[in-house]
Design a protein around this motif. Structure first.
Motif, mmCIF file in Angstrom:
data_model
loop_
_atom_site.group_PDB
_atom_site.id
_atom_site.type_symbol
_atom_site.label_atom_id
_atom_site.label_comp_id
_atom_site.label_asym_id
_atom_site.label_seq_id
_atom_site.Cartn_x
_atom_site.Cartn_y
_atom_site.Cartn_z
ATOM 1 N N LEU A 94 0.864 -1.166 0.000
ATOM 2 C CA LEU A 94 0.000 0.000 0.000
ATOM 3 C C LEU A 94 0.906 1.222 0.000
ATOM 4 O O LEU A 94 1.612 1.481 0.979
ATOM 5 C CB LEU A 94 -0.897 -0.024 1.243
ATOM 6 C CG LEU A 94 -1.989 1.015 1.355
ATOM 7 C CD1 LEU A 94 -2.958 0.923 0.176
ATOM 8 C CD2 LEU A 94 -2.738 0.835 2.672
ATOM 9 N N ARG A 149 -0.323 -1.025 -4.658
ATOM 10 C CA ARG A 149 -1.632 -0.380 -4.698
ATOM 11 C C ARG A 149 -1.402 1.060 -4.265
ATOM 12 O O ARG A 149 -1.098 1.318 -3.100
ATOM 13 C CB ARG A 149 -2.636 -1.078 -3.766
ATOM 14 C CG ARG A 149 -2.764 -2.573 -3.967
ATOM 15 C CD ARG A 149 -3.255 -2.976 -5.367
ATOM 16 N NE ARG A 149 -3.323 -4.430 -5.501
ATOM 17 C CZ ARG A 149 -2.360 -5.176 -6.022
ATOM 18 N NH1 ARG A 149 -1.228 -4.633 -6.460
ATOM 19 N NH2 ARG A 149 -2.513 -6.492 -6.119
ATOM 20 N N VAL A 151 -2.069 5.085 -3.581
ATOM 21 C CA VAL A 151 -3.073 6.007 -3.086
ATOM 22 C C VAL A 151 -2.492 7.418 -3.179
ATOM 23 O O VAL A 151 -1.368 7.653 -2.728
ATOM 24 C CB VAL A 151 -3.436 5.696 -1.609
ATOM 25 C CG1 VAL A 151 -4.397 6.726 -1.059
ATOM 26 C CG2 VAL A 151 -4.000 4.292 -1.484
ATOM 27 N N VAL A 164 -8.290 3.776 0.465
ATOM 28 C CA VAL A 164 -7.730 2.637 1.187
ATOM 29 C C VAL A 164 -8.806 1.561 1.396
ATOM 30 O O VAL A 164 -8.562 0.374 1.199
ATOM 31 C CB VAL A 164 -7.104 3.076 2.534
ATOM 32 C CG1 VAL A 164 -6.736 1.877 3.403
ATOM 33 C CG2 VAL A 164 -5.872 3.944 2.277
ATOM 34 N N ILE A 167 -9.360 -0.376 -1.730
ATOM 35 C CA ILE A 167 -8.271 -1.332 -1.948
ATOM 36 C C ILE A 167 -8.457 -2.560 -1.071
ATOM 37 O O ILE A 167 -8.368 -3.694 -1.542
ATOM 38 C CB ILE A 167 -6.896 -0.666 -1.712
ATOM 39 C CG1 ILE A 167 -6.609 0.366 -2.811
ATOM 40 C CG2 ILE A 167 -5.775 -1.718 -1.628
ATOM 41 C CD1 ILE A 167 -5.439 1.278 -2.546
ATOM 42 N N GLU A 171 -8.879 -6.401 -2.047
ATOM 43 C CA GLU A 171 -7.772 -7.325 -1.700
ATOM 44 C C GLU A 171 -8.126 -8.287 -0.572
ATOM 45 O O GLU A 171 -7.536 -9.350 -0.470
ATOM 46 C CB GLU A 171 -6.506 -6.541 -1.313
ATOM 47 C CG GLU A 171 -5.970 -5.644 -2.400
ATOM 48 C CD GLU A 171 -5.398 -6.394 -3.589
ATOM 49 O OE1 GLU A 171 -5.041 -7.584 -3.463
ATOM 50 O OE2 GLU A 171 -5.305 -5.788 -4.663
#
Length: 172
Positions: A94, A149, A151, A164, A167, A171
Motif C-alpha cells: 500500500l 496499490r 493512493v 484505502v 483497496i 484485496e
C-alpha cells in the motif's frame, strides 16, 4: 481491524525499543533516526518478527499483518526475504504517494506536538533523500511484480481513507 489485520509500524517499534530501559539498541536507533537514516535490518526485522510472533502466540487467528514503513531499502528487503522465507507472503504494498513539500509541511505540523526527534526540516530533507535513493527502488520493484496499490495521499484524510477502503475491499 475491519479486515483482520494487525498494524505493525516499523518506526513505532524502533521508537519503543529506543525508549525501553536497558535496550542494547536504544542509542544506536536514536542516532539513525535523528540522521534520517535507515536502522540496520537485523534490528528492525527482529522487532517486527518478535511483534508478529507475540501477536500470533496470543491469538493464532491473528496472522494477517499490515507492516507500516518496511522494507525501506534493498538490505531490508533481503533481510525480510531471508528471515521470513516460507513464513510470510507479501500480498500487496500500500503506497501512499505524496508530493515532498506536502509531506514536509505535514510532518512539521505534527512535530509541534509529536515530540519526535525527526520532525524537523533538516531530518525531513535527509529522509526524503534516503527515500529517493533507497526506498523508491523497492517500491519500483514491487510495482514491476504487480503488487503496488497506490493512493494519492495529497488528498484529504477522508478521500485517502475512502481509497484505502476500496483497496482493502478488493484485496481482502
Amino acid at each position: 481491524q475491519k479486515y483482520g489485520y494487525t498494524h505493525l509500524s516499523a518506526g513505532d517499534l524502533l521508537r519503543d525499543e529506543r525508549k525501553r530501559p536497558g535496550s542494547q539498541y536504544g542509542e544506536l536507533i536514536e542516532n539513525y533516526i535523528k540522521e534520517g537514516e535507515i536502522v540496520p535490518v537485523e534490528i528492525t526485522i527482529s522487532l517486527i518478527k518478535r511483534a508478529m510472533d507475540q501477536t500470533m502466540a496470543a491469538n493464532s487467528q491473528k496472522n494477517k499483518f499490515l507492516i507500516d514503513g518496511f522494507p525501506r531499502n534493498e538490505d531490508n528487503l533481503q533481510g525480510w526475504n531471508k528471515t521470513m522465507d516460507g513464513k510470510a507472503d507479501v500480498s500487496f504494498v500500500l503506497f501512499f504517494d505524496c508530493d515532498n513539500e506536502i509531506c514536509v509541511s505535514r510532518c512539521l505540523e505534527r512535530g509541534k506536538s509529536s515530540g519526535r526527534s525527526d520532525d524537523n526540516r533538516e531530518s525531513l530533507e535527509k529522509r526524503i533523500n534516503t527515500y529517493l535513493q533507497s526506498t523508491k527502488p523497492i517500491i519500483d520493484l514491487y510495482e514491476r511484480m504487480g503488487k503496488v496499490r497506490k493512493v494519492d495521499a495529497s488528498k484529504s484524510v477522508d478521500e485517502v481513507f475512502e481509497k484505502v477502503v476500496q483497496i482493502f475491499d478488493k484485496e481482502g
